[in-house]
Motif scaffolding. Sequence first.
Motif, PDB file in Angstrom:
ATOM      1  N   THR A  82      42.646  55.818  23.986  1.00 21.78           N
ATOM      2  CA  THR A  82      41.199  55.590  23.954  1.00 21.78           C
ATOM      3  C   THR A  82      40.874  54.181  24.432  1.00 21.78           C
ATOM      4  OG1 THR A  82      40.910  57.158  22.152  1.00 21.78           O
ATOM      5  CG2 THR A  82      39.156  55.535  22.446  1.00 21.78           C
ATOM      6  N   VAL A  83      41.686  53.221  24.017  1.00 21.59           N
ATOM      7  CA  VAL A  83      41.476  51.834  24.453  1.00 21.59           C
ATOM      8  C   VAL A  83      41.621  51.755  25.967  1.00 21.59           C
ATOM      9  CG1 VAL A  83      42.388  49.476  24.353  1.00 21.59           C
ATOM     10  CG2 VAL A  83      42.152  50.808  22.240  1.00 21.59           C
ATOM     11  N   TYR A  84      42.684  52.336  26.524  1.00 26.88           N
ATOM     12  CA  TYR A  84      42.878  52.299  27.977  1.00 26.88           C
ATOM     13  C   TYR A  84      41.725  52.980  28.713  1.00 26.88           C
ATOM     14  CZ  TYR A  84      47.592  50.345  28.157  1.00 26.88           C
ATOM     15  OH  TYR A  84      48.677  49.503  28.092  1.00 26.88           O
ATOM     16  N   ARG A  85      41.298  54.155  28.255  1.00 27.40           N
ATOM     17  CA  ARG A  85      40.192  54.865  28.922  1.00 27.40           C
ATOM     18  C   ARG A  85      38.895  54.057  28.844  1.00 27.40           C
ATOM     19  NH1 ARG A  85      42.470  59.374  26.344  1.00 27.40           N
ATOM     20  NH2 ARG A  85      40.884  59.262  24.708  1.00 27.40           N
ATOM     21  N   THR A  86      38.653  53.444  27.692  1.00 29.59           N
ATOM     22  CA  THR A  86      37.438  52.653  27.524  1.00 29.59           C
ATOM     23  C   THR A  86      37.465  51.419  28.406  1.00 29.59           C
ATOM     24  OG1 THR A  86      37.165  53.465  25.274  1.00 29.59           O
ATOM     25  CG2 THR A  86      36.004  51.426  25.840  1.00 29.59           C
ATOM     26  N   LEU A  87      38.602  50.765  28.503  1.00 29.03           N
ATOM     27  CA  LEU A  87      38.707  49.592  29.377  1.00 29.03           C
ATOM     28  C   LEU A  87      38.441  49.981  30.830  1.00 29.03           C
ATOM     29  CD1 LEU A  87      41.792  47.794  27.774  1.00 29.03           C
ATOM     30  CD2 LEU A  87      39.383  47.106  27.624  1.00 29.03           C
ATOM     31  N   GLU A  88      38.973  51.115  31.267  1.00 26.85           N
ATOM     32  CA  GLU A  88      38.720  51.585  32.633  1.00 26.85           C
ATOM     33  C   GLU A  88      37.238  51.892  32.841  1.00 26.85           C
ATOM     34  OE1 GLU A  88      40.776  51.483  35.283  1.00 26.85           O
ATOM     35  OE2 GLU A  88      42.135  50.491  33.864  1.00 26.85           O
ATOM     36  N   ASP A 112      31.399  47.325  35.470  1.00 27.09           N
ATOM     37  CA  ASP A 112      31.340  45.861  35.594  1.00 27.09           C
ATOM     38  C   ASP A 112      30.940  45.172  34.288  1.00 27.09           C
ATOM     39  OD1 ASP A 112      32.219  45.467  38.218  1.00 27.09           O
ATOM     40  OD2 ASP A 112      30.248  45.990  39.011  1.00 27.09           O
ATOM     41  N   ILE A 113      31.379  45.734  33.184  1.00 27.82           N
ATOM     42  CA  ILE A 113      31.116  45.137  31.878  1.00 27.82           C
ATOM     43  C   ILE A 113      32.196  44.103  31.569  1.00 27.82           C
ATOM     44  CG2 ILE A 113      31.030  45.634  29.388  1.00 27.82           C
ATOM     45  CD1 ILE A 113      29.890  48.470  30.315  1.00 27.82           C
ATOM     46  N   ILE A 114      33.405  44.385  32.041  1.00 28.88           N
ATOM     47  CA  ILE A 114      34.545  43.481  31.872  1.00 28.88           C
ATOM     48  C   ILE A 114      35.229  43.290  33.217  1.00 28.88           C
ATOM     49  CG2 ILE A 114      34.952  44.124  29.460  1.00 28.88           C
ATOM     50  CD1 ILE A 114      37.282  45.899  30.445  1.00 28.88           C
ATOM     51  N   HIS A 115      36.120  42.320  33.261  1.00 28.90           N
ATOM     52  CA  HIS A 115      36.954  42.080  34.439  1.00 28.90           C
ATOM     53  C   HIS A 115      38.410  42.160  34.003  1.00 28.90           C
ATOM     54  CE1 HIS A 115      33.499  39.287  35.877  1.00 28.90           C
ATOM     55  NE2 HIS A 115      33.191  40.539  36.011  1.00 28.90           N
ATOM     56  N   SER A 116      39.258  42.591  34.914  1.00 28.12           N
ATOM     57  CA  SER A 116      40.691  42.564  34.623  1.00 28.12           C
ATOM     58  C   SER A 116      41.333  41.496  35.505  1.00 28.12           C
ATOM     59  CB  SER A 116      41.337  43.924  34.875  1.00 28.12           C
ATOM     60  OG  SER A 116      41.357  44.217  36.247  1.00 28.12           O
ATOM     61  N   ILE A 117      42.342  40.867  34.955  1.00 27.86           N
ATOM     62  CA  ILE A 117      43.031  39.784  35.646  1.00 27.86           C
ATOM     63  C   ILE A 117      44.520  39.971  35.456  1.00 27.86           C
ATOM     64  CG2 ILE A 117      43.251  37.275  35.853  1.00 27.86           C
ATOM     65  CD1 ILE A 117      40.616  37.168  34.151  1.00 27.86           C
ATOM     66  N   TYR A 120      42.087  41.352  30.063  1.00 23.11           N
ATOM     67  CA  TYR A 120      40.679  41.675  30.203  1.00 23.11           C
ATOM     68  C   TYR A 120      39.819  40.578  29.613  1.00 23.11           C
ATOM     69  CZ  TYR A 120      42.754  46.185  31.139  1.00 23.11           C
ATOM     70  OH  TYR A 120      43.517  47.181  31.677  1.00 23.11           O
ATOM     71  N   GLU A 121      38.676  40.359  30.253  1.00 14.80           N
ATOM     72  CA  GLU A 121      37.709  39.415  29.720  1.00 14.80           C
ATOM     73  C   GLU A 121      36.321  39.993  29.915  1.00 14.80           C
ATOM     74  OE1 GLU A 121      38.133  35.673  31.716  1.00 14.80           O
ATOM     75  OE2 GLU A 121      37.455  36.445  33.612  1.00 14.80           O
ATOM     76  N   PHE A 122      35.481  39.741  28.939  1.00 13.98           N
ATOM     77  CA  PHE A 122      34.107  40.186  29.010  1.00 13.98           C
ATOM     78  C   PHE A 122      33.389  39.312  30.021  1.00 13.98           C
ATOM     79  CE2 PHE A 122      29.683  40.358  27.850  1.00 13.98           C
ATOM     80  CZ  PHE A 122      29.502  41.708  27.664  1.00 13.98           C
ATOM     81  N   GLY A 123      32.542  39.907  30.844  1.00 11.53           N
ATOM     82  CA  GLY A 123      31.817  39.105  31.821  1.00 11.53           C
ATOM     83  C   GLY A 123      30.682  39.876  32.439  1.00 11.53           C
TER      84      GLY A 123
END
Length: 149
Positions: free
Chosen positions: A58-64, A70-75, A84-87
């Motif tokens: 669920t965490v992985y699906r939600t992050l995707e 464009d709620i978060i960015h992945s680095i 992940y960071e909120f932005g």
Amino acid sequence: MQRVINEVEEKLRAGDSKLTPRREHILRVLLENKDKHLSAEEIYNLVKQKAPDVGLATVYRTLELFLAFDIIHSIDFGDGRKRYEFGGERGEGHHHHHLICTRCGKIIEVNEDLLEDLEKRVTEAYGFTITDHELKFFGYCKECAGKEG
């Protein structure tokens, strides 16, 4: 924090998705740790403390989903794990860059746009419209710079 949650909820609803209670738990963890660059596993461990029924999938699906909106960015800091960071919207507003200690793994944010002049030169010279950029420096933090080997 509630204002941001409401904005995210509206954004998801506009895209035919919704902010379920599980997604909201994940969003709250991201907001509570805005200054950190958390991996999916770290987010999962923090969410589990408040919502034990939330699974890693669920965490992985939600992050995707949050990435797609464009709620978060992945680095990727070169350690093989996405963080992940909120932005806000990608390509809008102020950029920040990262200093990554290759010895202890500390990540330091540089909160100034170091590439603004370069972006202007590239745009003028090549007619290329830049929508975003990312800059990472690898080396040793203050604490590790004096240590041997």
